[in-house]
Each structure stands twice: as structure tokens, then as C-alpha cells.
Design an enzyme around this catalytic site. Structure first.
Site, PDB file in Angstrom:
ATOM      1  N   ASP A  31       0.861  -1.181   0.000  1.00  0.00           N
ATOM      2  CA  ASP A  31       0.000   0.000   0.000  1.00  0.00           C
ATOM      3  C   ASP A  31       0.901   1.237   0.000  1.00  0.00           C
ATOM      4  O   ASP A  31       1.919   1.266   0.693  1.00  0.00           O
ATOM      5  CB  ASP A  31      -0.881  -0.012   1.261  1.00  0.00           C
ATOM      6  CG  ASP A  31      -2.081   0.914   1.161  1.00  0.00           C
ATOM      7  OD1 ASP A  31      -3.219   0.416   1.268  1.00  0.00           O
ATOM      8  OD2 ASP A  31      -1.884   2.135   1.000  1.00  0.00           O
ATOM      9  N   TYR A 141     -13.986   6.054 -13.674  1.00  0.00           N
ATOM     10  CA  TYR A 141     -13.695   5.059 -12.629  1.00  0.00           C
ATOM     11  C   TYR A 141     -14.227   3.682 -13.045  1.00  0.00           C
ATOM     12  O   TYR A 141     -13.489   2.689 -13.060  1.00  0.00           O
ATOM     13  CB  TYR A 141     -14.316   5.500 -11.296  1.00  0.00           C
ATOM     14  CG  TYR A 141     -14.357   4.403 -10.266  1.00  0.00           C
ATOM     15  CD1 TYR A 141     -13.185   3.814  -9.818  1.00  0.00           C
ATOM     16  CD2 TYR A 141     -15.574   3.932  -9.762  1.00  0.00           C
ATOM     17  CE1 TYR A 141     -13.220   2.789  -8.889  1.00  0.00           C
ATOM     18  CE2 TYR A 141     -15.610   2.913  -8.834  1.00  0.00           C
ATOM     19  CZ  TYR A 141     -14.436   2.341  -8.409  1.00  0.00           C
ATOM     20  OH  TYR A 141     -14.473   1.319  -7.495  1.00  0.00           O
ATOM     21  N   PHE A 207     -28.971  14.415  -1.530  1.00  0.00           N
ATOM     22  CA  PHE A 207     -28.719  14.841  -2.916  1.00  0.00           C
ATOM     23  C   PHE A 207     -29.920  14.524  -3.801  1.00  0.00           C
ATOM     24  O   PHE A 207     -29.905  13.571  -4.577  1.00  0.00           O
ATOM     25  CB  PHE A 207     -27.449  14.182  -3.454  1.00  0.00           C
ATOM     26  CG  PHE A 207     -26.185  14.598  -2.744  1.00  0.00           C
ATOM     27  CD1 PHE A 207     -26.059  15.859  -2.156  1.00  0.00           C
ATOM     28  CD2 PHE A 207     -25.096  13.728  -2.660  1.00  0.00           C
ATOM     29  CE1 PHE A 207     -24.877  16.242  -1.512  1.00  0.00           C
ATOM     30  CE2 PHE A 207     -23.926  14.102  -2.022  1.00  0.00           C
ATOM     31  CZ  PHE A 207     -23.818  15.356  -1.445  1.00  0.00           C
TER      32      PHE A 207
END
Ligand code: UDP
Length: 326
Positions: A31, A141, A207
């Protein structure tokens, strides 16, 4: 098995690494700590700090640790950010993933698990969404994960690399009170709602409430990170019988308002909410059909929305500032 877990200091990677160790596997975490937390890497895992863009480093890790399997979580993961900075996703996620896959193949690794996404389904013909649904990435993505799925398909056909592509819906919850979700900046609904309950935010902004759903707010399939971890481990054990692609969710959708309501019940806090504009790129409804993994591997998610919120609340209460508290 010895498993190389990339992104093992991040939210889902750290929980899967923890569960692998609990089940007796050996874990090496790789990582770069760009988003991850050193404190989240489970005790008992070997830790290498480094970036997948560094091909020589990846080669060294493979040569030194000789993993039997790779689980690949390290990735940029925000839909919204990818709409603003597409090349970050199309370059880093794809090139770094390819570095890892190529290196794994070169070192004779036979098993690979890819952390994939429901963002492959921007225009589903059917709800809940099956893994056979037509792929329409909703963002760069989603596209980056789609490309990695295709790379794995060819690596299987040509080199016999067995893989599982696991497409998560909304991962949430904490493994235990010391292993949970922390992002900077935080954008996900459940941690944000719980930050309101902790008094760290004044309110939650919903939202949009003009979606074509019963209460007008978006519906998502919230799946506990421990249920995801079990799915990874079952998939890993089944890989020798062939590659596979699964959608992972509870199969039940909850609206934003229902999540806030459940959080009020769990925390006892009023959690003020206010309706704001829609967030670009949010589909009205995303619910998984996980029948394939249930039938083929006997996977059974164990946590409902309330249990998810209870576990997340225990983590947030104990660590109001996240891993920085430890
Ligand atoms: N959401 C919201 N307010 C927030 C954050 C999220 O209303 O402050 C909504 C978002 O529009 C979506 C759902 O909550 O419908 C889950 O969003 P999240 O970002 O957690 O996950 P995503 O579905 O984007 O993977």
C-alpha cells in the site's frame, strides 16, 4: 495460502486482510498509504509501503514473497473525482493494475481477485442487476475497472491466470470497533450521517428528492464489509475451478431517507437533514442480484442495514477522528 493484498491499508482491503489472517492465511500488504492508514493493516500481516506504479518494486515484492494469490484493492475509487480528472483514473488504475497483473503472471501466480464496481451498470435493463447485465460504465472510474476485467479475461485465456471480478455495490459497516471506514475527504452517505450524529457536522444534505423512487431519494444496496470479505475468501478458494465474475449486494435497496431514519434509530440522535440538488452521475436505483455467488459458492450476506449502521456507529463512536485517534 499466501496472499498479496494491494490496498490492504484501505477500507475494504484492510478488512479482507484481517479476515484472511483470522482464517489462517498468510498476508502481505502492499500500500502506498495515499488513502490508506498504516494502523488499519492487521497485526500479523507483512507490510510493504510502495506504489504499484513502481514496477521494479512490484517485481521485488513478488520475488521476495512468492504469493499464491493476489487480491487487488489499491485504486482510486471516487466516481465524482473521476468525472473531474478522468486521466488520473484511466492512467493510474489501468497502468498500475496492469503492472501488478503482468508481474503476477510473470512470477507464476495463478489466482487473482479484482475489486470491481457497480459503476459498470449505468443503464441496466433490469433491477436487481445481474452480473450478466450489459456493461455501460458510468464514469472513468467504472471504465478503469472494466478495462482491468478485460485484461484479466485475456490473461486467463492466454496464461491461465484464474480470476474473480467482484463488483461491489455500496460497501459499508465496520469489521469491529477498531477497524472501520475512514476517507479524506469523506463523501459516503453512512459515515457522513454518523459524523452528524457525533456532532462533527451540522446536517446531512440529501442529494435530490425528485428521483422516480417511492420517497424521491436514491436507492442503493448497502452491503457490510464483512460480508464482502467472506465473498472474497469464498471466491479465492473456488478459483482453481475457474474464473468468475459476481455482483455483490444484499439484493435489497434502501433510500437515502431510509438510511438516515435507521441511523436516527441506531444513534438516538435527531440527525438534521436538508434536501439539496442532485449529485451529477447518481443513478436513481442500484440493487444487486447476487444469485450467482449465492448458488455457486453458498455465499449468504449476514448483515442488514441496521446491523451495518450499528457496527459503523461503534467504530465512529470509539474513533471519532478515525485512525488518527489510535
Ligand atoms: N448521498 C446523499 N448525501 C451525501 C452523500 C451521499 O444524499 O452527503 C446519497 C448519494 O446521492 C447516493 C447515496 O447517498 O444516492 C449513496 O452515496 P455514496 O456516496 O455513499 O455511495 P455511491 O452510491 O455513490 O457509491
Amino acid at each position: 495460502m499466501k496472499v498479496l493484498v494491494t490496498g490492504g491499508a484501505g477500507y475494504i482491503g484492510s478488512v479482507v486482510a484481517w479476515e484472511l489472517i483470522r482464517q489462517g492465511d498468510e498476508v502481505v500488504v502492499l500500500d502506498n498509504l495515499y488513502m490508506g492508514h498504516r494502523e488499519a493493516v492487521p497485526a500479523g500481516a507483512a507490510f510493504v509501503e510502495g506504489d504499484l506504479a513502481d514496477r521494479a518494486l512490484v517485481e521485488r515484492v513478488m520475488a521476495e514473497h512468492r504469493p499464491d494469490a493476489v487480491m487487488h484493492f489499491a485504486s482510486h475509487t471516487l466516481v465524482g473525482e473521476s468525472m473531474a480528472e478522468p486521466s488520473l483514473y484511466l492512467r493510474d488504475n489501468v497502468v498500475n493494475g496492469l503492472n501488478l497483473i503482468e508481474s503476477a503472471v510473470g512470477h507464476g501466480v495463478r489466482r487473482f481477485i479484482l475489486s470491481s464496481t457497480a459503476n459498470l451498470f449505468d443503464d441496466p435493463a433490469e433491477m436487481p442487476i445481474k452480473s450478466s447485465e450489459r456493461i455501460v460504465p458510468g464514469s472513468p472510474y467504472g471504465e478503469s475497472k472494466h478495462i482491468l476485467e478485460r485484461i484479466l479475461y485475456w490473461m486467463d485465456r492466454i496464461h491461465g491466470l484464474r480470476y474473480a471480478a467482484l463488483r461491489y455495490f455500496n460497501a459499508c459497516g465496520a469489521a469491529h470497533e477498531d477497524l472501520g471506514e475512514e476517507h479524506h475527504p469523506e463523501t459516503h452517505l453512512i459515515p457522513l450521517v454518523l459524523q452528524v450524529a457525533l456532532g462533527q457536522r451540522e446536517k446531512i444534505v440529501i442529494f435530490g428528492d425528485d428521483y422516480p423512487t417511492p420517497d424521491g431519494t436514491c436507492i442503493r444496496d448497502y452491503i457490510h464489509v464483512l460480508d464482502l470479505a467472506q465473498a472474497h475468501i469464498l471466491a479465492l478458494r473456488a478459483l482453481d475451478a475457474g474464473s468468475r465474475t459476481y455482483n455483490l449486494g444484499n439484493g435489497k435497496g434502501y433510500s437515502v431517507k431510509e438510511v438516515i431514519e435507521t441511523a436516527r434509530a441506531v444513534t438516538g440522535h435527531p440527525i438534521p437533514a436538508e434536501v439539496g440538488p442532485r449529485r451529477p452521475g447518481d443513478p436513481a436505483e442500484l440493487v444487486a442480484d447476487s444469485l450467482a455467488i449465492r448458488e455457486e459458492l453458498g455465499w449468504e450476506p449476514r448483515y442488514d442495514l441496521r446491523a451495518i449502521l450499528e457496527s459503523a456507529w461503534a467504530w465512529h463512536k470509539k474513533h471519532p477522528q478515525g485512525y488518527g485517534d489510535q
